[in-house]
Design a protein around this motif. Structure first.
Motif, PDB file in Angstrom:
ATOM      1  N   ASP A 137       0.858  -1.176   0.000  1.00 52.95           N
ATOM      2  CA  ASP A 137       0.000   0.000   0.000  1.00 52.95           C
ATOM      3  C   ASP A 137       0.895   1.226   0.000  1.00 52.95           C
ATOM      4  OD1 ASP A 137      -2.283   1.555   0.022  1.00 52.95           O
ATOM      5  OD2 ASP A 137      -2.930   0.983   2.025  1.00 52.95           O
ATOM      6  N   PHE A 186       0.802   5.829   0.957  1.00 50.17           N
ATOM      7  CA  PHE A 186       0.050   6.996   1.389  1.00 50.17           C
ATOM      8  C   PHE A 186       0.918   8.228   1.241  1.00 50.17           C
ATOM      9  CE2 PHE A 186       2.144   5.228   5.075  1.00 50.17           C
ATOM     10  CZ  PHE A 186       2.727   6.327   5.674  1.00 50.17           C
ATOM     11  N   PRO A 187       0.313   9.359   0.913  1.00 49.88           N
ATOM     12  CA  PRO A 187       1.067  10.610   0.805  1.00 49.88           C
ATOM     13  C   PRO A 187       1.257  11.246   2.178  1.00 49.88           C
ATOM     14  CG  PRO A 187      -1.211  10.974   0.193  1.00 49.88           C
ATOM     15  CD  PRO A 187      -1.069   9.501   0.484  1.00 49.88           C
ATOM     16  N   ASN A 240      -3.661  12.444  10.811  1.00 52.04           N
ATOM     17  CA  ASN A 240      -4.098  11.755   9.604  1.00 52.04           C
ATOM     18  C   ASN A 240      -5.331  12.481   9.086  1.00 52.04           C
ATOM     19  OD1 ASN A 240      -2.175   9.619   9.624  1.00 52.04           O
ATOM     20  ND2 ASN A 240      -3.316   8.680  11.280  1.00 52.04           N
ATOM     21  N   THR A 249      -8.310  12.280   6.399  1.00 53.42           N
ATOM     22  CA  THR A 249      -8.988  11.326   5.521  1.00 53.42           C
ATOM     23  C   THR A 249      -9.723  12.095   4.428  1.00 53.42           C
ATOM     24  OG1 THR A 249      -9.256   9.770   7.347  1.00 53.42           O
ATOM     25  CG2 THR A 249     -10.642   9.426   5.410  1.00 53.42           C
ATOM     26  N   LEU A 250      -9.389  11.784   3.194  1.00 51.62           N
ATOM     27  CA  LEU A 250     -10.011  12.411   2.036  1.00 51.62           C
ATOM     28  C   LEU A 250     -11.333  11.716   1.719  1.00 51.62           C
ATOM     29  CD1 LEU A 250      -6.790  12.723  -0.146  1.00 51.62           C
ATOM     30  CD2 LEU A 250      -7.783  14.433   1.387  1.00 51.62           C
ATOM     31  N   SER A 255     -12.255  10.093  -0.718  1.00 48.23           N
ATOM     32  CA  SER A 255     -12.023   8.794  -1.355  1.00 48.23           C
ATOM     33  C   SER A 255     -11.680   7.706  -0.348  1.00 48.23           C
ATOM     34  CB  SER A 255     -10.873   8.911  -2.359  1.00 48.23           C
ATOM     35  OG  SER A 255      -9.659   9.203  -1.661  1.00 48.23           O
ATOM     36  N   GLY A 256     -11.389   8.123   0.896  1.00 49.33           N
ATOM     37  CA  GLY A 256     -10.946   7.172   1.910  1.00 49.33           C
ATOM     38  C   GLY A 256      -9.435   7.157   2.074  1.00 49.33           C
ATOM     39  N   GLN A 257      -8.708   7.758   1.137  1.00 55.08           N
ATOM     40  CA  GLN A 257      -7.251   7.845   1.219  1.00 55.08           C
ATOM     41  C   GLN A 257      -6.860   8.677   2.438  1.00 55.08           C
ATOM     42  OE1 GLN A 257      -4.506   6.770  -0.966  1.00 55.08           O
ATOM     43  NE2 GLN A 257      -3.451   7.422   0.864  1.00 55.08           N
ATOM     44  N   THR A 258      -5.841   8.244   3.134  1.00 57.99           N
ATOM     45  CA  THR A 258      -5.341   8.970   4.295  1.00 57.99           C
ATOM     46  C   THR A 258      -4.054   9.695   3.941  1.00 57.99           C
ATOM     47  OG1 THR A 258      -6.302   7.359   5.802  1.00 57.99           O
ATOM     48  CG2 THR A 258      -4.569   8.750   6.686  1.00 57.99           C
ATOM     49  N   VAL A 259      -3.940  10.940   4.385  1.00 58.16           N
ATOM     50  CA  VAL A 259      -2.741  11.737   4.194  1.00 58.16           C
ATOM     51  C   VAL A 259      -2.086  11.916   5.558  1.00 58.16           C
ATOM     52  CG1 VAL A 259      -1.815  13.942   3.410  1.00 58.16           C
ATOM     53  CG2 VAL A 259      -3.821  12.965   2.272  1.00 58.16           C
TER      54      VAL A 259
END
Length: 130
Positions: free
Chosen positions: A6, A8-9, A40, A42-43, A45-49
Motif C-alpha cells: 500500500d 500513502f502521501p 491523519n 482522511t479524504l 475517497s478514503g485515502q489517508t494523508v
C-alpha cells in the motif's frame, strides 16, 4: 522488485493545531491523531494523508493536494467565506487567474478550472472542478 502492499502521501507542517483547524473546520475533512504527534487527514475517497510536524518546515512550492469539486465557483465562494484566500498567484505566476484566483479552461488555457490556496503552513493546495 519490491512488492508494495500500500502507499500513502504525506507532508510536513509547522503548527499541527492550526492545520487541524484548517483541514477539519475550513475544508471539512476528517482529522485524527496519528502516531508520534502526527495527524491523519482522511479524504473523501478514503485515502489517508499523513501530516507531521517539522521544526524547520519549509512550505512546498508546488501543489501538495488537489481537491476535486463539482462547482469551482461555489467552492471558491465557500473558501473565501471561510477566510481562505484563493488569489495567491499574480504577475508572472498568475496562470491566467481571474480576480477570484480561478484559472479557467479556454483555448489558450486547455487545463481544468482550478484555484490555488495555501494551508496555515504555507503548503499549496488546489480545488479542481471535475
Amino acid at each position: 522488485m519490491v512488492t508494495i502492499k500500500d502507499a500513502f502521501p504525506g507532508f510536513s507542517v509547522d503548527d499541527l493545531g492550526a492545520v487541524r483547524e484548517f483541514y477539519g473546520t475550513k475544508l471539512g475533512l476528517r482529522i485524527e491523531d496519528g502516531q508520534m504527534g502526527s495527524l491523519n487527514i482522511t479524504l473523501p475517497s478514503g485515502q489517508t494523508v499523513f501530516v507531521y510536524p517539522k521544526d524547520n518546515h519549509e512550505p512546498a512550492t508546488f501543489t501538495i493536494l488537489n481537491l476535486i469539486v463539482e462547482d469551482i465557483d461555489r467552492a471558491v465562494d465557500e473558501l473565501n467565506e471561510a477566510g481562505v484566500v484563493t488569489k495567491i498567484y499574480s504577475g508572472d505566476q498568475d496562470f491566467g487567474t481571474d480576480e477570484r484566483g480561478i484559472s479557467r479552461s479556454s483555448d489558450e488555457n486547455p487545463g481544468p478550472n482550478i484555484a490555488w490556496f495555501t494551508d496555515p503552513a504555507g503548503n499549496v493546495i488546489s480545488v479542481i472542478e471535475g
